[in-house]
Structures are given as structure tokens and as C-alpha cells.
Design a protein around this motif. Structure first.
Motif, PDB file in Angstrom:
ATOM      1  N   GLN A 306       0.836  -1.189   0.000  1.00 34.00           N
ATOM      2  CA  GLN A 306       0.000   0.000   0.000  1.00 34.00           C
ATOM      3  C   GLN A 306       0.876   1.247   0.000  1.00 34.00           C
ATOM      4  OE1 GLN A 306      -2.736  -0.095   3.253  1.00 34.00           O
ATOM      5  NE2 GLN A 306      -3.842  -1.879   2.504  1.00 34.00           N
ATOM      6  N   GLY A 307       0.365   2.298  -0.602  1.00 30.86           N
ATOM      7  CA  GLY A 307       1.118   3.548  -0.623  1.00 30.86           C
ATOM      8  C   GLY A 307       1.369   4.031   0.793  1.00 30.86           C
ATOM      9  N   GLY A 308       2.576   4.436   1.071  1.00 30.58           N
ATOM     10  CA  GLY A 308       2.919   4.886   2.416  1.00 30.58           C
ATOM     11  C   GLY A 308       2.614   6.355   2.612  1.00 30.58           C
ATOM     12  N   ASN A 309       3.036   6.856   3.763  1.00 32.38           N
ATOM     13  CA  ASN A 309       2.802   8.262   4.091  1.00 32.38           C
ATOM     14  C   ASN A 309       4.065   9.095   3.903  1.00 32.38           C
ATOM     15  OD1 ASN A 309       4.304   7.217   6.134  1.00 32.38           O
ATOM     16  ND2 ASN A 309       2.917   7.783   7.788  1.00 32.38           N
ATOM     17  N   SER A 310       4.915   8.639   2.982  1.00 30.64           N
ATOM     18  CA  SER A 310       6.160   9.356   2.720  1.00 30.64           C
ATOM     19  C   SER A 310       5.922  10.457   1.704  1.00 30.64           C
ATOM     20  CB  SER A 310       7.229   8.391   2.197  1.00 30.64           C
ATOM     21  OG  SER A 310       8.364   9.101   1.764  1.00 30.64           O
ATOM     22  N   LEU A 311       6.374  11.668   2.042  1.00 29.10           N
ATOM     23  CA  LEU A 311       6.301  12.772   1.092  1.00 29.10           C
ATOM     24  C   LEU A 311       7.405  12.662   0.039  1.00 29.10           C
ATOM     25  CD1 LEU A 311       5.597  15.792   3.441  1.00 29.10           C
ATOM     26  CD2 LEU A 311       4.116  14.995   1.618  1.00 29.10           C
ATOM     27  N   ILE A 312       8.544  12.138   0.454  1.00 27.08           N
ATOM     28  CA  ILE A 312       9.688  12.083  -0.460  1.00 27.08           C
ATOM     29  C   ILE A 312       9.486  11.004  -1.520  1.00 27.08           C
ATOM     30  CG2 ILE A 312      12.155  11.567  -0.617  1.00 27.08           C
ATOM     31  CD1 ILE A 312      12.496  12.816   2.104  1.00 27.08           C
ATOM     32  N   GLY A 354      -2.121  15.434  -1.712  1.00 28.78           N
ATOM     33  CA  GLY A 354      -2.654  14.954  -0.451  1.00 28.78           C
ATOM     34  C   GLY A 354      -2.923  13.469  -0.389  1.00 28.78           C
ATOM     35  N   ARG A 355      -2.383  12.683  -1.319  1.00 24.37           N
ATOM     36  CA  ARG A 355      -2.684  11.247  -1.332  1.00 24.37           C
ATOM     37  C   ARG A 355      -1.955  10.482  -0.235  1.00 24.37           C
ATOM     38  NH1 ARG A 355      -2.084  10.801  -7.933  1.00 24.37           N
ATOM     39  NH2 ARG A 355      -4.006  11.952  -8.423  1.00 24.37           N
ATOM     40  N   PHE A 356      -0.923  11.080   0.330  1.00 16.57           N
ATOM     41  CA  PHE A 356      -0.162  10.425   1.387  1.00 16.57           C
ATOM     42  C   PHE A 356      -0.855  10.547   2.738  1.00 16.57           C
ATOM     43  CE2 PHE A 356       0.744  14.838   1.693  1.00 16.57           C
ATOM     44  CZ  PHE A 356       0.928  15.078   3.042  1.00 16.57           C
ATOM     45  N   ALA A 357      -1.827  11.452   2.858  1.00 21.11           N
ATOM     46  CA  ALA A 357      -2.319  11.912   4.159  1.00 21.11           C
ATOM     47  C   ALA A 357      -3.224  10.882   4.829  1.00 21.11           C
ATOM     48  CB  ALA A 357      -3.061  13.235   3.995  1.00 21.11           C
ATOM     49  N   ASP A 358      -3.092  10.773   6.162  1.00 23.42           N
ATOM     50  CA  ASP A 358      -4.036   9.993   6.945  1.00 23.42           C
ATOM     51  C   ASP A 358      -5.306  10.827   7.124  1.00 23.42           C
ATOM     52  OD1 ASP A 358      -3.493  11.916   8.881  1.00 23.42           O
ATOM     53  OD2 ASP A 358      -2.091  10.645   9.958  1.00 23.42           O
ATOM     54  N   LEU A 361      -4.904  14.432   8.802  1.00 25.29           N
ATOM     55  CA  LEU A 361      -4.180  15.382   7.967  1.00 25.29           C
ATOM     56  C   LEU A 361      -4.986  15.732   6.719  1.00 25.29           C
ATOM     57  CD1 LEU A 361      -1.703  17.053   7.459  1.00 25.29           C
ATOM     58  CD2 LEU A 361      -0.567  15.042   6.505  1.00 25.29           C
ATOM     59  N   ARG A 362      -5.729  14.761   6.200  1.00 26.06           N
ATOM     60  CA  ARG A 362      -6.565  15.043   5.031  1.00 26.06           C
ATOM     61  C   ARG A 362      -7.623  16.087   5.368  1.00 26.06           C
ATOM     62  NH1 ARG A 362      -6.713  12.169   0.691  1.00 26.06           N
ATOM     63  NH2 ARG A 362      -5.712  10.450   1.787  1.00 26.06           N
ATOM     64  N   TRP A 363      -8.189  16.002   6.585  1.00 26.96           N
ATOM     65  CA  TRP A 363      -9.174  16.996   7.008  1.00 26.96           C
ATOM     66  C   TRP A 363      -8.520  18.367   7.187  1.00 26.96           C
ATOM     67  CZ3 TRP A 363     -14.186  17.344   6.809  1.00 26.96           C
ATOM     68  CH2 TRP A 363     -14.959  16.179   6.731  1.00 26.96           C
ATOM     69  N   LEU A 364      -7.299  18.392   7.680  1.00 29.60           N
ATOM     70  CA  LEU A 364      -6.605  19.673   7.822  1.00 29.60           C
ATOM     71  C   LEU A 364      -6.354  20.309   6.452  1.00 29.60           C
ATOM     72  CD1 LEU A 364      -4.023  18.849  10.646  1.00 29.60           C
ATOM     73  CD2 LEU A 364      -6.096  20.243  10.826  1.00 29.60           C
ATOM     74  N   LEU A 365      -5.961  19.494   5.472  1.00 33.88           N
ATOM     75  CA  LEU A 365      -5.779  20.008   4.120  1.00 33.88           C
ATOM     76  C   LEU A 365      -7.106  20.505   3.554  1.00 33.88           C
ATOM     77  CD1 LEU A 365      -3.354  17.302   2.671  1.00 33.88           C
ATOM     78  CD2 LEU A 365      -2.787  19.674   3.189  1.00 33.88           C
ATOM     79  N   PHE A 366      -8.165  19.747   3.808  1.00 32.15           N
ATOM     80  CA  PHE A 366      -9.496  20.144   3.327  1.00 32.15           C
ATOM     81  C   PHE A 366      -9.922  21.478   3.937  1.00 32.15           C
ATOM     82  CE2 PHE A 366     -14.110  20.159   4.020  1.00 32.15           C
ATOM     83  CZ  PHE A 366     -14.565  20.064   2.711  1.00 32.15           C
ATOM     84  N   LEU A 367      -9.740  21.621   5.248  1.00 31.36           N
ATOM     85  CA  LEU A 367     -10.118  22.874   5.905  1.00 31.36           C
ATOM     86  C   LEU A 367      -9.267  24.040   5.405  1.00 31.36           C
ATOM     87  CD1 LEU A 367     -10.693  21.615   9.560  1.00 31.36           C
ATOM     88  CD2 LEU A 367     -12.419  22.207   7.852  1.00 31.36           C
TER      89      LEU A 367
END
Length: 561
Positions: A306-312, A354-358, A361-367
Motif C-alpha cells: 500500500q502507498g505509504g505516508n512518505s512525502l519524499i 494529499g494522497r499520502f495523508a491519513d 491530515l486530510r481533514w486539515l488540508l481540506f479545511l
């Protein structure tokens, strides 16, 4: 440029640049921000708009059942690709290619498999949330290349508006803590400043990273020079792809080997392979199963994490390759190191997508996206508010001001109504309608156009009130519509843990409350009276209402419809 005989200073120049760079493309930027913010929940919107998927319940045997389903669905395919259920999707997304299929996407067939049985689910034709996502940067009804150029130019204007806005504000942090309600122009300016400063790092990141995503189109000369015009080779290297170049010949096999590989055989069980992968990726698990040459001696099973939460490491997928007959592990390559330029690019673009976000964090990006949307909306309304003194002196509303009023109503509240109507059309258009997904999109644009016409025919205040009220009613009815048209009702979705459906219904109720509150405040706000109109006993054309969607009172000379 000179003001009162004196040279115009830097802040005055930046103020002028900020005003006009924000207004000229403000309506487009609002739509881009609005649909882009919704796209943070792309998967959830897709699931909600396919109520046939709501009953799928994943289990520990889902992978084995999915492969059995593919044996029934496409036993002679050249390859199977199965995306297993996750937190944001309850079914198995299957795709396969026939051995004689044409190259490219045209030769790929797709289906949704029930996670509990492996059977294919008959799903209605819809573009779902993908339409909103593609509209975010490709608009619609025009060639993609032109649409991306338009959005790219608008994004450049957005970046200019942000930077010039920062330079314009001398007391940027003081303004953040200042809000003066019911002060007409000052209230709108305070609201615009607060929403701009609150998520300023997000605004800068989202615009700059958006330009990076369009970089190869906007500035292709560097990659074209290094890769001699082969853009595919550029993207393959950037993504770390090991696929051969288009002109590289493939290894040929003898006729006897091909005949042996084509002979039907029994494939190895998937459960032991899944167990090995789980040991290797205990925190991520298997996200995708790819089977090449299924049911032949040359079968290969590839498990991808599964895709991880790595930004790099954008995507962050690792893989294990097994012999499809014996189950022996053939390869488990380690992740390739990433160069510094690629790592910087991945960090910025992953933050944009934002595909890495849990979930949190996804809600924070949305807000943050919501705040950016409000910033654009308040800025467009503020343009009209600041020109009220000029209108009072003239005793009429100039055509250009009236045009901005109509475009503000149509692009802000009208887009909300059109989006809600898009979700309604998903459930009300018959499932067997030809070109059904196209009709959903047509409904979106038809309603949006009607909102613009409505804003033109009605007075400014009434247009805002009526469209906000309609948007509130439509969003409030979406959970009821979902339950009445085959979707999983909100209480059942919450108890089953299907938060992709429950979350959509809850957000719809929140949007209904926001639009309803704005309409209520606008409807019950008294018209302020100016000193010159007190003696005459008539209201003055001032700002009415409060909040992000408040607006202007109509001029006394405007026709009340």
C-alpha cells in the motif's frame, strides 16, 4: 504612475496589482479552489456516487475470493490487476487486458468486485468525483492542453496576488487578530485578511506546487533538451520506472516456450504469498495484486505494498514477485534511492495532491482549502464593496459593477447549487440511460448557467438569499436521497464503519448548515442607513449580511424582480 502628483510607492503598486490580478481571474480561481478542495475526498465521493458498492464487506479472504472472481470473469486475460479494499474504498477494483488487446488504456477492461464474494458488481455509469478532480485543472468542454494552459496562467496570477497581498499589508499579523463585525467595508476587509493569513503557508504551497505539476507543459525546454524531446523517458526516470523505452526491442521467445506457457495450469494459492508480504510490510500490507500470464506456466504474481505516508517517495510502493505456479519468491527489489531534486519535487507535489495523508491530515488540508476558497470569495465581494462610494456619487450602478455582482453570485453560490445538483443527478437519472455520466455533467453545467441567469434577473440581495437557501436545502437532502435510492443510510454506514459514505453525508449536512446560516443572516440583516438617506427616510445601498457570503443591498434605482 502618479497619485496626487507624487510617484506611486511600492505598496500602492502592489495594492493595484493585487486587486486586478485577483479580480480578472478570480471567478476561475474560485472554481479551481472549490473543486480542488473537494478533490481531497475524491475516493469518498466516488464511493458515495456508486451506491451499488455500499454493501461490500472486506474480509481476510478477500484476495483469494477476488482471484476466484477473475477466474470466472477473465480466465484467458494476459494480465490481472486487483486493487484491494482499503479505508477509503470497500470493493476490489479489478482491471485486465486480453492477450490480443490494443495498446494503451483502450485495451483495458475494468470491474468492481464484491469483497465478500468476488463477484462483479453492476455499477452505474458515472464520472463521480473524478469529474470534479479533472475540472480542477482541465476545466471541461475544451482541449486539455488549452485548459491546462488557462489554469496554469490563472495559477500564476494567484501566486502574484498572494505575494503582492503580503507586501500590501503593513500590519499583517495585527490584521489577523482584527475583525470588526457590521462595519461594511472594514468587515469584508478583515474577513479577507483573516482567511488569507490563517492559511498563508498553505496558499503559497498549493499555488507553487500546482505550477510544478504543470511544469513540463509550461516550461518544457529543459527536459526537452536533456532527453532530446522524449518526454516519456523523462517521466519514466522521474518516477523510477523500469519499463523499457518505446524503441527498445522485447526479448523474443521460442514457439515451444510460448506453447508451454499457454497450457492451462493450476496456480498457487495466494494466502501464503500474502502472509510473506505481510511479514515484510507489517505496517502497510498489500495494496495491489498483479498477475501476469495467469493460468499458464509463465504466470507471475506481483504483490505491491500500500502507498505509504512518505512525502519524499511519492506513492512509496514496494513489490515482491513470485512464481505463479510454485509460489517461489523470485524477486523483492529494495526501494531505489531518490535524488535530491526528485525528493524536493515529490515533497511539494505530494503535499498538493494529499494522497499520502491519513484522515486527520486530510481533514486539515481540506479545511485549509475551505479557507482558501473563502479568501477568494471575500476578495471578489470586497471589490464591489469598496466601490460603493463611487456608486453613491453617480446615483446608479455602472454596468461593470453590475457585471461583477452577477458573476460573484453565479460563481460562488451558483457553484454550490450546481455541485449539489450534480450529486442529485447521480441518483435521479435512470441507471440504464445512454451516456449517463455525460448527462450528469450536463446537469452540473446547466444548473450553473441557470444560477448565473437567475443572478442577472433578480436583485443582488435576493439572488444571494435565494441561491444560498437552495444550496442549503439541496445539501441537507443528500443523506435522505442516499438512503432512498439504494445507498447505505447514515446510521447504518456509521455502525458498519463505512466512513467513505457516512463522511460524505455528514459533510453534506455541514455544508447545508453553513449555507443556511449565511442565507438566514442575509435575510434578517437590516439595511444600514447612511447620513444622507436618514432625512429622506429611505435605506442606503450598503453592505448587508455577514460571513463569507454576505453581499450588497440593491440600489434604489435597480428594478426589484
Amino acid at each position: 504612475m502618479r497619485i496626487d502628483g507624487k510617484p506611486e510607492g511600492l505598496r500602492q503598486s502592489m495594492s493595484w496589482l493585487h486587486t486586478w490580478s485577483g479580480l480578472l481571474l478570480g471567478w476561475l480561481l474560485y472554481a479551481v479552489f472549490f473543486t480542488g478542495t473537494l478533490s481531497y475526498f475524491l475516493d469518498e465521493i466516488n464511493v458515495w456516487m456508486k451506491p451499488e458498492l455500499h454493501q461490500s464487506q472486506p474480509s481476510a479472504n478477500t484476495a483469494e475470493l477476488a482471484l476466484q472472481g477473475m477466474q470466472r470473469l477473465a480466465p484467458d486475460a494476459a494480465t490481472w490487476t486487483l486493487s484491494l479494499p482499503g479505508e477509503r474504498h470497500p470493493t476490489v477494483e479489478a482491471s485486465w487486458r486480453a492477450k490480443d488487446a490494443a495498446a494503451g488504456k483502450a485495451g483495458t477492461k475494468r470491474a468492481e468486485l464484491d469483497a465478500a464474494t468476488g463477484d462483479a458488481i453492476a455499477v452505474r455509469e458515472t464520472r463521480g468525483g473524478s469529474f470534479l478532480y479533472r475540472f480542477h485543472f482541465e476545466l471541461y468542454a475544451m482541449p486539455r492542453i488549452w485548459a491546462r494552459w488557462i489554469v496554469g496562467i490563472a495559477t500564476m496570477f494567484m501566486l502574484v496576488a498572494i505575494i503582492s497581498g503580503v507586501i500590501t499589508h503593513k500590519k499583517i499579523f495585527t490584521d489577523f487578530f482584527t475583525f470588526r463585525p457590521r462595519k461594511q467595508q472594514r468587515s469584508w476587509l478583515d474577513a479577507h485578511n483573516m482567511t488569507a493569513i490563517l492559511a498563508l503557508p498553505f496558499h503559497i504551497m498549493i499555488t507553487f506546487s500546482g505550477l510544478l505539476l504543470l511544469m513540463i507543459m509550461l516550461m518544457p525546454w529543459g527536459a526537452s533538451a536533456v532527453y532530446e524531446g522524449d518526454t516519456r523517458a523523462y517521466f519514466n526516470e522521474m518516477r523510477g520506472s523500469t519499463r523499457p523505452a518505446a524503441n527498445q526491442p522485447q526479448r523474443k521467445r521460442g514457439a515451444e516456450s510460448n506453447a508451454a506457457d499457454a497450457a492451462p495450469v493450476t496456480m498457487t494459492p495466494i494466502a501464503p504469498l500474502m502472509a510473506q508480504a505481510q511479514q515484510r510490510w507489517p505496517n502497510r500490507g498489500v495494496g495491489t495484486i498483479v498477475v501476469n500470464q495467469p493460468n499458464t506456466l509463465g504466470a507471475r504474481i506481483e504483490l505491491r505494498s500500500q502507498g505509504g505516508n512518505s512525502l519524499i517517495n511519492r506513492g512509496g510502493s514496494e513489490r515482491m514477485v513470485f512464481d505463479g505456479i510454485s509460489g517461489k519468491m523470485l524477486d523483492a527489489p529494495a526501494a531505489k534511492p531518490i535524488s535530491t531534486p526528485t525528493a524536493i519535487y515529490n515533497v511539494l507535489t505530494s503535499s498538493h495532491l494529499g494522497r499520502f495523508a491519513d484522515p486527520l491530515l486530510r481533514w486539515l488540508l481540506f479545511l485549509s482549502g475551505v479557507v482558501g476558497t473563502l479568501m477568494a470569495a471575500t476578495g471578489m465581494v470586497l471589490w464591489v464593496v469598496k466601490r460603493l462610494p463611487e456608486r453613491r456619487k453617480l446615483g446608479r450602478t455602472p454596468l461593470s459593477h453590475r457585471l461583477v455582482e452577477v458573476l460573484n453570485v453565479g460563481s460562488i453560490s451558483g457553484l454550490s447549487v450546481a455541485t449539489a445538483a450534480y450529486f442529485f443527478s447521480n441518483r435521479l437519472i435512470p441507471v440504464d440511460t445512454a451516456q449517463r455520466s455525460d448527462w450528469e455533467i450536463r446537469c452540473f453545467f446547466l444548473v450553473w448557467a441557470l444560477c448565473a441567469v437567475h443572478a442577472l434577473l433578480r436583485s443582488h440581495r435576493r439572488a444571494w438569499t435565494e441561491q444560498l437557501t437552495l444550496a442549503a436545502l439541496l445539501f441537507a437532502c443528500l443523506p435522505l436521497l442516499n438512503a432512498a435510492t439504494g445507498g447505505l443510510p447514515l446510521p447504518a454506514a456509521m455502525s458498519a464503519g463505512l466512513w467513505s459514505v457516512a463522511g460524505f453525508d455528514l459533510v453534506a449536512l455541514v455544508l447545508a448548515a453553513i449555507h443556511g446560516f449565511a442565507a438566514f443572516k442575509l435575510l434578517h440583516s437590516p439595511l444600514p442607513v447612511s447620513p444622507t438617506s436618514k432625512a429622506a427616510g429611505r435605506p442606503s445601498p450598503q453592505v448587508i449580511g455577514s460571513g463569507a457570503t454576505a453581499t450588497l443591498a440593491p440600489q434604489a434605482q435597480e428594478r426589484q424582480v
